[in-house]
Each structure stands twice: as C-alpha cells, then as structure tokens.
Write a protein that holds these residues in place. Structure first.
Motif, short mmCIF file in Angstrom:
data_model
loop_
_atom_site.label_atom_id
_atom_site.label_comp_id
_atom_site.label_asym_id
_atom_site.label_seq_id
_atom_site.Cartn_x
_atom_site.Cartn_y
_atom_site.Cartn_z
N ILE A 10 -29.33 23.14 53.56
CA ILE A 10 -28.82 23.43 54.35
C ILE A 10 -26.90 23.37 54.38
O ILE A 10 -26.27 24.14 55.25
CB ILE A 10 -28.08 21.37 54.83
CG1 ILE A 10 -29.81 20.61 55.19
CG2 ILE A 10 -27.01 20.77 55.44
CD1 ILE A 10 -29.65 19.62 54.40
N ALA A 13 -26.79 27.41 54.95
CA ALA A 13 -26.86 27.44 56.49
C ALA A 13 -25.69 27.47 57.51
O ALA A 13 -25.32 28.35 58.67
CB ALA A 13 -27.68 27.08 57.38
N ALA A 14 -25.14 26.75 56.53
CA ALA A 14 -23.94 26.33 57.19
C ALA A 14 -22.58 27.51 56.52
O ALA A 14 -21.65 27.55 57.64
CB ALA A 14 -23.23 24.78 56.77
N PRO A 17 -24.37 33.05 58.54
CA PRO A 17 -25.12 33.12 60.12
C PRO A 17 -26.88 33.40 60.21
O PRO A 17 -26.79 32.79 61.42
CB PRO A 17 -24.01 33.70 60.36
CG PRO A 17 -22.42 34.21 59.73
CD PRO A 17 -23.51 33.71 58.67
N ARG A 20 -28.71 30.40 58.91
CA ARG A 20 -28.27 29.15 60.19
C ARG A 20 -29.68 29.37 61.18
O ARG A 20 -30.54 28.76 61.57
CB ARG A 20 -26.88 29.39 60.60
CG ARG A 20 -26.92 28.67 61.00
CD ARG A 20 -25.14 27.77 62.27
NE ARG A 20 -24.71 27.18 63.21
CZ ARG A 20 -24.26 25.95 62.54
NH1 ARG A 20 -24.69 25.58 61.86
NH2 ARG A 20 -24.31 25.60 63.46
N LEU A 24 -32.60 27.72 62.60
CA LEU A 24 -32.79 27.22 63.74
C LEU A 24 -33.98 27.83 64.60
O LEU A 24 -34.29 27.02 65.45
CB LEU A 24 -31.04 27.43 64.90
CG LEU A 24 -30.23 26.29 64.22
CD1 LEU A 24 -29.15 27.24 64.88
CD2 LEU A 24 -30.22 24.97 64.43
N ASP A 48 -28.26 21.77 65.81
CA ASP A 48 -27.44 21.89 65.63
C ASP A 48 -26.26 21.67 66.64
O ASP A 48 -24.84 21.56 66.97
CB ASP A 48 -26.20 23.64 65.64
CG ASP A 48 -26.76 24.09 66.99
OD1 ASP A 48 -27.45 23.42 68.15
OD2 ASP A 48 -26.41 25.33 67.01
#
Length: 83
Positions: A10, A13-14, A17, A20, A24, A48
């Motif tokens: 997590i 991903a934050a 990009p 992330r 997704l 998101d």
C-alpha cells in the motif's frame, strides 16, 4: 500474509505511480509480486476511491471448515488470513 507485507504494498502504491497503476489494474498479480499469495477462491479488488472499506462475504453455513490455525489468526483482529 503479514500485515507488514500488505502495508508495504500500500505504501509503495501511494508513492510509486507504476505500482499504483499495477495494483489497480490487476490487484491479484500485484499482491503476488509482493509475496502475498491469495487463493483463487478469494475475490481481490483494488479501489482508489479515497475511502477505506471492508467487504465481508458470508458464505453458506457449513460450506467451509476453518482450520485451527486460521481461527487463531482471526482472534482479536490479528491480521489478514485466508482459509
């Protein structure tokens, strides 16, 4: 799966990009790349939307027998586990 593995994914991903977008687009694959193997019988989704949520599916009574190891990991919210 440990909480730290999921937290690491997590956080990645934050901050990244590419991670992330991968999470997704194909969350199961992203989890596997992070060393988190989820059984095929478990639905995996990523969002998101900006809000946290918990989705609980309660199967038919008696349809799944849970092991003692699984039950020990669920007591007191010790983390995520899959039967």
């Amino acid at each position: 799966m440990s909480d730290s593995m999921l937290t690491g994914l997590i956080q990645a991903a934050a901050n990244n990009p590419t991670v992330r977008a991968g999470l997704l687009k194909n969350p199961r694959e992203a989890l596997a790349k992070a060393g988190i193997n989820v059984p095929a019988t478990v639905e995996v989704t990523a969002s998101d939307s900006g809000t946290w949520g918990v989705h609980i599916t309660v199967g038919q009574a008696g349809a799944v027998e849970l092991s003692e190891e699984f039950l020990e990991g669920t007591s007191g919210g010790a983390g995520c586990a899959f039967p």
